[in-house]
Design a protein around this motif. Structure first.
Motif, mmCIF file in Angstrom:
data_model
loop_
_atom_site.group_PDB
_atom_site.id
_atom_site.type_symbol
_atom_site.label_atom_id
_atom_site.label_comp_id
_atom_site.label_asym_id
_atom_site.label_seq_id
_atom_site.Cartn_x
_atom_site.Cartn_y
_atom_site.Cartn_z
ATOM 1 N N CYS A 1 -8.012 -0.084 -12.484
ATOM 2 C CA CYS A 1 -6.713 -0.745 -12.459
ATOM 3 C C CYS A 1 -5.679 0.225 -13.023
ATOM 4 O O CYS A 1 -5.952 0.909 -14.009
ATOM 5 C CB CYS A 1 -6.808 -2.024 -13.312
ATOM 6 N N TRP A 2 -4.507 0.299 -12.396
ATOM 7 C CA TRP A 2 -3.480 1.189 -12.922
ATOM 8 C C TRP A 2 -2.086 0.659 -12.591
ATOM 9 O O TRP A 2 -1.912 -0.157 -11.695
ATOM 10 C CB TRP A 2 -3.673 2.618 -12.429
ATOM 11 N N SER A 3 -1.095 1.124 -13.350
ATOM 12 C CA SER A 3 0.263 0.586 -13.287
ATOM 13 C C SER A 3 1.150 1.370 -12.330
ATOM 14 O O SER A 3 1.055 2.596 -12.231
ATOM 15 C CB SER A 3 0.916 0.624 -14.675
ATOM 16 N N LEU A 4 2.037 0.650 -11.664
ATOM 17 C CA LEU A 4 3.127 1.256 -10.912
ATOM 18 C C LEU A 4 4.361 1.229 -11.803
ATOM 19 O O LEU A 4 4.791 0.171 -12.253
ATOM 20 C CB LEU A 4 3.389 0.473 -9.620
ATOM 21 N N LEU A 5 4.920 2.406 -12.081
ATOM 22 C CA LEU A 5 6.052 2.529 -12.993
ATOM 23 C C LEU A 5 7.316 2.868 -12.209
ATOM 24 O O LEU A 5 7.265 3.614 -11.219
ATOM 25 C CB LEU A 5 5.766 3.602 -14.040
ATOM 26 N N PRO A 6 8.453 2.328 -12.622
ATOM 27 C CA PRO A 6 9.668 2.445 -11.800
ATOM 28 C C PRO A 6 10.179 3.866 -11.607
ATOM 29 O O PRO A 6 10.876 4.135 -10.619
ATOM 30 C CB PRO A 6 10.692 1.592 -12.566
ATOM 31 N N HIS A 7 9.847 4.795 -12.506
ATOM 32 C CA HIS A 7 10.365 6.154 -12.371
ATOM 33 C C HIS A 7 9.550 7.015 -11.417
ATOM 34 O O HIS A 7 9.974 8.106 -11.042
ATOM 35 C CB HIS A 7 10.405 6.839 -13.745
ATOM 36 N N LEU A 8 8.371 6.540 -11.005
ATOM 37 C CA LEU A 8 7.509 7.341 -10.142
ATOM 38 C C LEU A 8 8.116 7.472 -8.740
ATOM 39 O O LEU A 8 8.594 6.483 -8.179
ATOM 40 C CB LEU A 8 6.122 6.714 -10.041
ATOM 41 N N GLY B 1 0.791 -1.222 0.000
ATOM 42 C CA GLY B 1 0.000 0.000 0.000
ATOM 43 C C GLY B 1 0.824 1.274 0.000
ATOM 44 O O GLY B 1 0.271 2.381 -0.104
ATOM 45 N N LEU B 2 2.143 1.161 0.089
ATOM 46 C CA LEU B 2 2.979 2.359 0.215
ATOM 47 C C LEU B 2 2.901 3.303 -0.978
ATOM 48 O O LEU B 2 2.848 4.530 -0.786
ATOM 49 C CB LEU B 2 4.429 1.964 0.504
ATOM 50 N N PRO B 3 2.898 2.830 -2.229
ATOM 51 C CA PRO B 3 2.767 3.806 -3.329
ATOM 52 C C PRO B 3 1.494 4.642 -3.216
ATOM 53 O O PRO B 3 1.507 5.852 -3.474
ATOM 54 C CB PRO B 3 2.744 2.910 -4.573
ATOM 55 N N LEU B 4 0.402 4.010 -2.817
ATOM 56 C CA LEU B 4 -0.851 4.746 -2.634
ATOM 57 C C LEU B 4 -0.735 5.711 -1.464
ATOM 58 O O LEU B 4 -1.223 6.848 -1.530
ATOM 59 C CB LEU B 4 -1.990 3.751 -2.419
ATOM 60 N N TYR B 5 -0.077 5.284 -0.397
ATOM 61 C CA TYR B 5 0.140 6.149 0.768
ATOM 62 C C TYR B 5 0.875 7.429 0.359
ATOM 63 O O TYR B 5 0.441 8.540 0.686
ATOM 64 C CB TYR B 5 0.949 5.391 1.828
#
Length: 320
Positions: free
Chosen positions: A208-215, A32-36
């Motif tokens: 639905c959505w993607s987590l991208l490495p540069h974010l 959940g950290l990216p959303l946090y």
């Protein structure tokens, strides 16, 4: 609704105080950290909680709630350091690397009834929350109960029941990260996709959505996980998710814990899938029968027995 906005993000846009909780125990809160980080960047108040596999009552973390229904507030100063304590190391990472005092509220691994009380105590302690987001590292929380295997359902079902019963919360969502990982525990992902289709028909699939490495949110997630796994046992789920996000593919092993097995690391593992939580509970075949269990072991036995007596659907390979 704007074409360029997902329903889950529209739902959270109106919430100012959000409780983000790991459903399946252990490292689930890391998923959940990216959303946090994204919600914090919008100026929202976000609290982190996790159903814990750690011996939280052996620590000196502050107890919140009633006897046998304690939530333990873990900070970077919590002692003692246990051999398995991802919540503590996450709090330490926030302090050591970002100089942020971020408590992680830990629920003991128990049955749905006391876990519901723990959630209620925490919401009261926080002064109320506008939205609850339950996070599953993996997708086995979408199993309805008659699949060939259910993955590791005990913690997920207890968390779903507790979240569903929670009073005074505006919206309740379930977010899954790690499509395909649960095949390691025997989950047939044909039935996950079927669940998404059925929830779509009920207007309960929230996108639905993607987590991208540069974010930056993903970079922070990766850094927090790397810090924690240097202090304790790594996570198969989070190692696989981050490997997929970074572009690894196929039988790639990021941790020695998976040696001897064949993995299928792929881009779908880096997708967030979001759902209306009450609709997920409503779809399950026997989750309501589990609500009165107090002990985790009794819950586990009840799930095993109920699944054993159900006529199981056959395994289906994805035709692609």
């Amino acid at each position: 609704m704007d074409f360029l906005k997902l329903p889950i993000l529209e739902r959270l846009q109106s919430a100012q105080t959000i409780l983000l909780a790991g459903a399946g125990g252990g490292y689930d809160i890391f998923a959940g950290l990216p959303l946090y980080f994204a919600l914090k960047a919008q100026g929202k108040t976000v609290h982190l909680a996790n159903l814990s596999f750690s011996s939280i009552y052996a620590s000196n973390g502050k107890r919140i709630g009633e006897v046998n229904e304690h939530v333990v507030r873990v900070t970077h100063e919590t002692q003692p350091e246990l051999s398995y304590f991802p919540e503590l190391y996450l709090a330490q990472w926030f302090w050591e690397k970002r100089r942020e005092k971020v408590p992680i509220y830990c629920f003991d691994r128990t049955g749905p009834r006391p876990l519901t009380a723990m959630y209620q105590h925490l919401v009261r302690h926080l002064g109320g929350v506008d939205a609850l987001v339950l996070v599953d590292g993996g997708t086995d929380s979408l199993m309805r109960g008659d699949e060939p295997k259910l993955g590791t359902p005990e913690e997920d079902l207890a968390s779903l029941l507790a979240a569903d019963a929670l009073q005074g919360v505006g919206s309740k969502s379930l977010v899954c990260l790690g499509f395909g990982i649960d095949v390691f525990h025997g989950v047939c992902h044909h039935y996950f996709l079927e669940a998404v289709a059925e929830l779509t028909e009920k207007n309960a699939y929230l996108g639905c959505w993607s987590l991208l490495p540069h974010l930056p949110e993903v970079k922070a997630f990766s850094a927090a996980y790397d810090y924690t796994r240097k202090h304790m046992q790594s996570s198969i789920v989070n190692s696989s998710i981050l490997a997929a996000i970074e572009g690894k593919f196929g039988n790639w092993h990021e941790t020695t814990r998976t040696e001897g097995s064949e993995l299928y690391i792929n881009p779908l593992m880096g997708l967030y899938w979001a759902f209306d939580l009450p609709a997920v509970v409503e779809r399950h075949l026997f989750i309501r029968e589990l609500a009165e269990h107090d002990e985790w072991i009794d819950l586990a036995r009840a799930i095993f027995q109920r699944h054993l007596n159900l006529e199981k659907r056959e395994w289906k390979h994805l035709p692609m």
